[in-house]
Design an enzyme around this catalytic site. Structure first.
Site, mmCIF file in Angstrom:
data_model
loop_
_atom_site.group_PDB
_atom_site.id
_atom_site.type_symbol
_atom_site.label_atom_id
_atom_site.label_comp_id
_atom_site.label_asym_id
_atom_site.label_seq_id
_atom_site.Cartn_x
_atom_site.Cartn_y
_atom_site.Cartn_z
ATOM 1 N N SER A 274 -30.656 2.141 -23.428
ATOM 2 C CA SER A 274 -31.545 1.740 -22.001
ATOM 3 C C SER A 274 -30.586 2.087 -20.700
ATOM 4 O O SER A 274 -31.302 1.978 -19.693
ATOM 5 C CB SER A 274 -31.515 0.265 -22.231
ATOM 6 N N GLU B 95 -20.002 1.063 -25.349
ATOM 7 C CA GLU B 95 -19.809 1.767 -26.694
ATOM 8 C C GLU B 95 -20.939 1.606 -27.874
ATOM 9 O O GLU B 95 -20.488 1.485 -29.014
ATOM 10 C CB GLU B 95 -18.310 1.185 -27.281
ATOM 11 N N CYS C 230 -5.952 1.323 5.697
ATOM 12 C CA CYS C 230 -6.797 0.119 5.983
ATOM 13 C C CYS C 230 -6.453 -0.289 7.450
ATOM 14 O O CYS C 230 -5.482 -0.066 7.995
ATOM 15 C CB CYS C 230 -6.265 -0.618 4.893
ATOM 16 N N GLU D 10 1.088 3.649 1.869
ATOM 17 C CA GLU D 10 1.882 4.149 3.395
ATOM 18 C C GLU D 10 3.087 3.207 3.452
ATOM 19 O O GLU D 10 4.150 3.929 3.729
ATOM 20 C CB GLU D 10 1.040 3.773 4.322
ATOM 21 N N THR E 49 -24.153 -3.882 -32.768
ATOM 22 C CA THR E 49 -23.147 -3.243 -32.889
ATOM 23 C C THR E 49 -21.918 -4.279 -33.260
ATOM 24 O O THR E 49 -21.223 -4.160 -34.151
ATOM 25 C CB THR E 49 -22.595 -2.535 -31.651
ATOM 26 N N CYS F 44 -2.460 -0.846 7.362
ATOM 27 C CA CYS F 44 -1.478 -0.014 7.241
ATOM 28 C C CYS F 44 -1.761 1.018 8.787
ATOM 29 O O CYS F 44 -0.886 1.630 9.304
ATOM 30 C CB CYS F 44 -1.886 1.242 6.375
ATOM 31 N N HIS G 4 0.828 -1.258 -0.017
ATOM 32 C CA HIS G 4 0.152 0.075 0.045
ATOM 33 C C HIS G 4 0.990 1.165 0.106
ATOM 34 O O HIS G 4 2.115 1.230 0.126
ATOM 35 C CB HIS G 4 -0.839 -0.001 1.284
ATOM 36 N N GLY H 234 -24.605 -0.390 -29.170
ATOM 37 C CA GLY H 234 -25.216 0.829 -29.955
ATOM 38 C C GLY H 234 -26.201 1.656 -29.406
ATOM 39 O O GLY H 234 -26.397 1.882 -28.024
#
Ligand code: AOF
Ligand code: ZN
Length: 362
Positions: free
Chosen positions: A307, A299, A79, A52, A199, A88, A50, A301
């Site tokens: 939706s 991406e 954490c 730290e 697509t 940490c 991490h 269609g």
């Protein structure tokens, strides 16, 4: 204020983690003694040390005795449990660090304020919420994943000046080369790319980030309820992992698909069964969440994008608008949100919208 200067530095450091830390958050840390940074570090890779730990390790031997008189600045609450790495909070207490300044609390339910509590219980002076908005923007994928139990959703499309996304039934290039390259950069920053059946069929995209450096490819996801897609399509090539979402109850050619995928199935293909009489987007997103995917970029269609919009299932939209008309074709999705960026990319205008989050200036 000094705190802001150093927290800003932790946010800069955090960014260096990039996609390699996913699904973990981006975290940076610096250790400051009398206005001098004596150590700094960031979380570099999922499963590894991490921020730290790296910051403490970077302090030079001649400065090590100063650690117990320093302030530790960190962009996310330390954490406090054994995950892939030790807590940490223990590291901070072991080094007798008297003051900790934090940007954001960790939304991970195993931490969520507990890290701060433990430090305070041991007499550490803890300040939180410094540049919190900037931190929340930087880790927006991680925050959304924990708070909404779904990945961060980015919608991406290009439209003509008169609002069409493509000609009917044929692949149509609307935006220019620079926009394409930028899209590949964006792909390299997210865990997965999702497209609908039409697509995959009409555009036959590869959905890779080949125009941008980076060793990892995002997962390609295709909604193909009836398994009608031909296995010859580019999304089924083995240059990246593909997830297929299909409904076994209405699948027409399930066995042919399985035969084709045979042998490569474990490595390259993951087949997800869905019930298309229920909300399909929720099922797709649940699958992503269970696999700890922090973000997806949708991406197309137009129907799939619409939706997501209708169900308020999006966080950010990136829209290229070209300077020419198509006059007819498939109408682009209708979306409104807060405009956080509007710039020109060659002859295209890029507009970035967000639904809830504000993008602060970093
Ligand atoms: C920190 N500093 O640099 C990061 C933190 O499995 P682990 O041990 O890597 O723990 C992962 C969790 O720890 C992650 O979900 C997030 O809540 C927190 N990440 N915490 O103190 C860091 N990356
Ligand atoms: Zn930690």
């Amino acid at each position: 204020m000094n705190h802001e200067i150093y927290i800003r530095r932790t946010l800069e450091l955090a960014q260096r983690g990039g996609v390699a830390v996913s699904p973990n958050p981006l975290v940076g840390c610096c250790i400051v003694h009398e206005n001098r940074i004596i150590g700094e570090g960031w979380h570099q890779r999922y499963g590894e040390a991490h921020a730290e730990v790296n910051a403490v390790a970077s302090v030079q031997p001649k400065d090590r005795h100063l650690i117990e008189k320093s302030t530790l600045y960190v962009s996310l609450e330390p954490c406090c449990y054994y995950g892939l790495t030790p807590p940490c909070t223990d590291l901070i207490m072991r080094h007798l660090i008297p003051q900790v300044v934090i940007c954001n609390l960790d939304p991970n339910p195993r931490i969520a304020g507990e890290g701060v509590k433990r430090l305070r219980a041991q007499g550490v002076d803890v300040h939180t919420g410094i540049l919190a908005q900037e931190g929340a923007w930087l880790n927006r994928r991680f925050f959304v994943m924990h708070k909404k139990k779904r990945p961060y959703i980015i919608l991406k499309f290009a439209q003509s000046a008169d609002g069409f996304i493509s000609k009917k039934g044929e692949q149509t290039w609307i935006s220019g080369k620079a926009a394409k390259r930028l899209t590949h950069k964006w792909r390299s920053e997210e865990d997965a790319i999702l497209i609908g059946t039409n697509t995959a069929e009409v555009d036959n995209p590869q959905l890779t980030n080949r125009l941008w450096a980076g060793e990892e490819q995002p997962i390609r996801m295709v909604l193909d309820r009836t398994t009608r897609l031909s296995s010859k399509l580019n999304v089924f090539k083995d240059d990246a992992t593909t997830w297929i979402f299909f409904d076994p109850k209405i699948s027409t050619d399930y066995y042919a698909l399985m035969n084709h995928l045979d042998g490569k199935r474990d490595r390259m293909f993951i087949v997800n069964e869905i019930d298309s009489s229920k909300n399909m987007l929720h099922q797709v997103l649940d699958n992503c969440y269970k696999s700890k995917l922090k973000s997806i970029i949708v991406e197309g269609g137009a129907q799939l994008l619409q939706s997501f919009i209708s169900e308020n299932l999006w966080d950010e939209a990136r829209i290229f608008t070209a300077n020419h008309n198509l006059s007819e074709g498939v109408v682009a999705p209708k979306i409104s949100g807060e405009i956080v960026q509007q710039i020109n990319i060659e002859n295209d205008q890029l507009t970035v919208l967000t639904r809830q989050l504000k993008q602060p200036l970093l």
